[in-house]
Write a protein that holds these residues in place. Structure first.
Motif, mmCIF file in Angstrom:
data_model
loop_
_atom_site.group_PDB
_atom_site.id
_atom_site.type_symbol
_atom_site.label_atom_id
_atom_site.label_comp_id
_atom_site.label_asym_id
_atom_site.label_seq_id
_atom_site.Cartn_x
_atom_site.Cartn_y
_atom_site.Cartn_z
ATOM 1 N N ALA A 14 -19.237 30.398 11.456
ATOM 2 C CA ALA A 14 -19.159 29.366 10.757
ATOM 3 C C ALA A 14 -17.414 28.983 10.751
ATOM 4 C CB ALA A 14 -19.384 29.346 9.339
ATOM 5 N N GLY A 15 -16.534 29.793 10.888
ATOM 6 C CA GLY A 15 -15.240 29.887 10.682
ATOM 7 C C GLY A 15 -14.938 29.152 9.315
ATOM 8 N N ASP A 16 -13.839 28.515 9.293
ATOM 9 C CA ASP A 16 -13.422 27.967 7.605
ATOM 10 C C ASP A 16 -13.195 26.172 8.007
ATOM 11 O OD1 ASP A 16 -10.966 27.912 9.079
ATOM 12 O OD2 ASP A 16 -9.956 29.399 7.806
ATOM 13 N N ASP A 17 -13.353 25.947 9.155
ATOM 14 C CA ASP A 17 -12.836 24.378 9.075
ATOM 15 C C ASP A 17 -14.049 23.613 8.425
ATOM 16 O OD1 ASP A 17 -10.872 24.867 10.808
ATOM 17 O OD2 ASP A 17 -11.840 24.358 12.709
ATOM 18 N N PHE A 18 -15.091 24.268 8.167
ATOM 19 C CA PHE A 18 -16.211 23.574 7.571
ATOM 20 C C PHE A 18 -15.931 23.091 6.062
ATOM 21 C CE2 PHE A 18 -16.866 27.821 6.520
ATOM 22 C CZ PHE A 18 -17.492 27.868 5.096
ATOM 23 N N LEU A 19 -14.766 23.743 5.663
ATOM 24 C CA LEU A 19 -14.443 23.440 4.120
ATOM 25 C C LEU A 19 -13.409 22.195 4.038
ATOM 26 C CD1 LEU A 19 -13.990 26.953 2.601
ATOM 27 C CD2 LEU A 19 -15.721 25.435 2.141
ATOM 28 N N PHE A 20 -12.927 21.758 5.379
ATOM 29 C CA PHE A 20 -11.910 20.803 5.492
ATOM 30 C C PHE A 20 -12.342 19.540 6.334
ATOM 31 C CE2 PHE A 20 -10.258 24.891 4.397
ATOM 32 C CZ PHE A 20 -9.650 24.638 3.172
ATOM 33 N N SER A 21 -11.917 18.380 6.068
ATOM 34 C CA SER A 21 -12.101 17.233 6.952
ATOM 35 C C SER A 21 -11.055 16.084 6.688
ATOM 36 C CB SER A 21 -13.317 16.606 6.817
ATOM 37 O OG SER A 21 -13.639 15.252 7.510
ATOM 38 N N SER A 22 -10.523 15.735 7.754
ATOM 39 C CA SER A 22 -9.533 14.613 7.900
ATOM 40 C C SER A 22 -10.241 13.231 8.296
ATOM 41 C CB SER A 22 -8.353 15.102 8.723
ATOM 42 O OG SER A 22 -8.646 15.093 9.824
ATOM 43 N N LYS A 23 -11.577 13.085 8.369
ATOM 44 C CA LYS A 23 -12.214 12.014 9.137
ATOM 45 C C LYS A 23 -11.728 10.757 8.187
ATOM 46 C CE LYS A 23 -16.198 10.292 10.980
ATOM 47 N NZ LYS A 23 -17.925 10.366 11.372
ATOM 48 N N LEU A 24 -11.779 10.853 6.905
ATOM 49 C CA LEU A 24 -11.547 9.648 5.917
ATOM 50 C C LEU A 24 -10.090 9.310 5.782
ATOM 51 C CD1 LEU A 24 -14.162 10.091 3.257
ATOM 52 C CD2 LEU A 24 -14.488 9.335 5.415
ATOM 53 N N ALA A 25 -9.159 10.039 6.555
ATOM 54 C CA ALA A 25 -7.818 9.616 6.316
ATOM 55 C C ALA A 25 -7.436 8.509 7.261
ATOM 56 C CB ALA A 25 -6.969 10.809 6.983
ATOM 57 N N LYS A 26 -8.318 8.087 8.077
ATOM 58 C CA LYS A 26 -7.952 6.997 9.136
ATOM 59 C C LYS A 26 -8.872 5.758 8.784
ATOM 60 C CE LYS A 26 -7.555 5.852 14.102
ATOM 61 N NZ LYS A 26 -7.768 6.308 15.315
ATOM 62 N N ALA A 27 -7.994 4.609 8.848
ATOM 63 C CA ALA A 27 -8.692 3.292 8.403
ATOM 64 C C ALA A 27 -9.790 2.990 9.788
ATOM 65 C CB ALA A 27 -7.878 2.174 8.220
ATOM 66 N N GLY A 28 -10.850 2.252 9.368
ATOM 67 C CA GLY A 28 -11.821 2.015 10.370
ATOM 68 C C GLY A 28 -11.343 0.529 10.825
ATOM 69 N N ASN A 29 -12.121 0.392 12.007
ATOM 70 C CA ASN A 29 -11.894 -0.776 12.636
ATOM 71 C C ASN A 29 -12.683 -2.100 11.909
ATOM 72 O OD1 ASN A 29 -11.383 -3.226 14.361
ATOM 73 N ND2 ASN A 29 -12.186 -2.080 16.215
ATOM 74 N N THR A 30 -12.202 -3.049 11.434
ATOM 75 C CA THR A 30 -12.703 -4.112 10.689
ATOM 76 C C THR A 30 -12.938 -5.315 11.527
ATOM 77 O OG1 THR A 30 -10.682 -4.745 9.712
ATOM 78 C CG2 THR A 30 -11.797 -3.289 8.322
ATOM 79 N N SER A 31 -12.733 -5.201 12.807
ATOM 80 C CA SER A 31 -13.226 -6.349 13.644
ATOM 81 C C SER A 31 -14.361 -6.338 14.135
ATOM 82 C CB SER A 31 -12.153 -6.148 14.921
ATOM 83 O OG SER A 31 -10.882 -6.384 14.814
ATOM 84 N N THR A 32 -15.351 -6.635 13.150
ATOM 85 C CA THR A 32 -16.757 -6.343 13.181
ATOM 86 C C THR A 32 -17.463 -7.630 12.598
ATOM 87 O OG1 THR A 32 -17.226 -5.646 11.127
ATOM 88 C CG2 THR A 32 -16.786 -4.127 12.828
ATOM 89 N N PRO A 33 -18.699 -8.119 12.851
ATOM 90 C CA PRO A 33 -19.300 -9.259 12.259
ATOM 91 C C PRO A 33 -19.395 -9.332 10.694
ATOM 92 C CG PRO A 33 -20.783 -8.350 13.950
ATOM 93 C CD PRO A 33 -19.548 -7.478 13.788
ATOM 94 N N ASN A 34 -19.209 -8.210 9.896
ATOM 95 C CA ASN A 34 -19.327 -8.232 8.600
ATOM 96 C C ASN A 34 -17.604 -8.165 8.028
ATOM 97 O OD1 ASN A 34 -22.028 -8.246 8.174
ATOM 98 N ND2 ASN A 34 -22.144 -5.926 8.300
ATOM 99 N N GLY A 35 -16.829 -7.966 9.009
ATOM 100 C CA GLY A 35 -15.465 -7.881 8.487
ATOM 101 C C GLY A 35 -15.106 -6.516 7.984
ATOM 102 N N SER A 36 -16.142 -5.574 8.020
ATOM 103 C CA SER A 36 -15.744 -4.103 7.445
ATOM 104 C C SER A 36 -16.219 -3.172 8.435
ATOM 105 C CB SER A 36 -16.811 -4.240 6.217
ATOM 106 O OG SER A 36 -18.267 -4.183 6.544
ATOM 107 N N ALA A 37 -15.749 -1.834 8.100
ATOM 108 C CA ALA A 37 -16.083 -0.579 8.838
ATOM 109 C C ALA A 37 -16.267 0.443 7.959
ATOM 110 C CB ALA A 37 -14.717 -0.275 9.637
ATOM 111 N N VAL A 38 -17.407 1.150 7.977
ATOM 112 C CA VAL A 38 -17.795 2.336 7.379
ATOM 113 C C VAL A 38 -17.681 3.452 7.898
ATOM 114 C CG1 VAL A 38 -19.804 3.409 6.135
ATOM 115 C CG2 VAL A 38 -19.615 0.766 6.536
#
Length: 228
Positions: A55-79
């Motif tokens: 498993a290592g130890d990376d599973f305890l940490f994540s940086s995925k939410l640090a970057k804003a999503g692309n809001t150029s979508t029909p709803n004007g939002s990115a999840v």
């Protein structure tokens, strides 16, 4: 005598059924159960565990939410999702998170999380947050403009939405008490299901003409039914 015997049997049956009725997800029996997303083992709640040695130890940490999503979508939002599929370390722990970014006027359309309560904080901008009660509350709309640093709560299973009412970009981070909260987008579910809901059903339910339903279906046809 017969009545007493029947009553005793009924009480015994209730006692037997009580644990099943009151049961919740079991507590984990180990420190971590890093999800083996490719595992073939049968699992009732969550994914099979990777051996801790792998498993290592990376599973305890994540940086995925640090970057804003692309809001150029029909709803004007990115999840940006951070559930067990994206963060295997959450497996069996009953938690997950999302980040949602909004362009001015962007929306996270009406939807439901069938398996989780949601709590969120607005990180930037100002969002109109709306929660719709069930028939028990008269289908009441509870809403408020929530600004940066303020929080909101969405009870499990209630329909809700967010809408950027500000003139600048907005963002929020939400957490769930489930590793896989699930999501049912109301417009997408009604008009983009596969196979489609029969048009006569929707014309009756929505009290509109068939042409209106067909127009809405065309907006959510296969290939255009993204969540953002």
């Amino acid at each position: 005598m017969g009545y007493s015997k029947t009553l005793a049997v009924s009480l015994f049956a209730v006692l037997l059924l009580a644990p099943a009725v009151l049961a919740s997800d079991p507590d984990p029996l180990q420190d971590f159960c890093v999800a083996d997303l490719d595992g073939k083992a049968v699992s009732v709640n969550g994914h099979p565990c990777k051996p801790m040695s792998e498993a290592g130890d990376d599973f305890l940490f994540s940086s995925k939410l640090a970057k804003a999503g692309n809001t150029s979508t029909p709803n004007g939002s990115a999840v940006t999702e951070l559930d067990v599929a994206e963060w295997p370390g959450t497996n069996t722990l009953g938690v997950s998170m999302n980040r949602v970014d909004f362009a001015p006027g962007g929306t996270n359309p009406p939807h439901v999380h069938p398996r989780a309560t949601e709590i969120g904080i607005v990180m930037k901008g100002e969002l109109l947050v709306g929660i719709l009660g069930s028939l028990d509350s008269g289908n009441k709309l509870y809403s408020r403009v929530v600004r940066a640093g303020e929080t909101f709560l969405i009870p499990r299973g209630l329909m809700h939405f967010q809408f950027n009412v500000g003139k600048t970009e907005a963002s929020m981070v939400v957490s769930f008490n489930s590793q896989n909260p699930g999501i049912v987008f109301v417009p997408l579910t009604l008009f983009g299901s596969n196979p489609p809901i029969p048009t006569p059903v929707l014309t009756k339910a929505l009290r509109v003409e068939a042409g209106v339903v067909e127009l809405l279906k065309s907006k959510f046809a296969a290939g255009t039914n993204t969540r953002n």
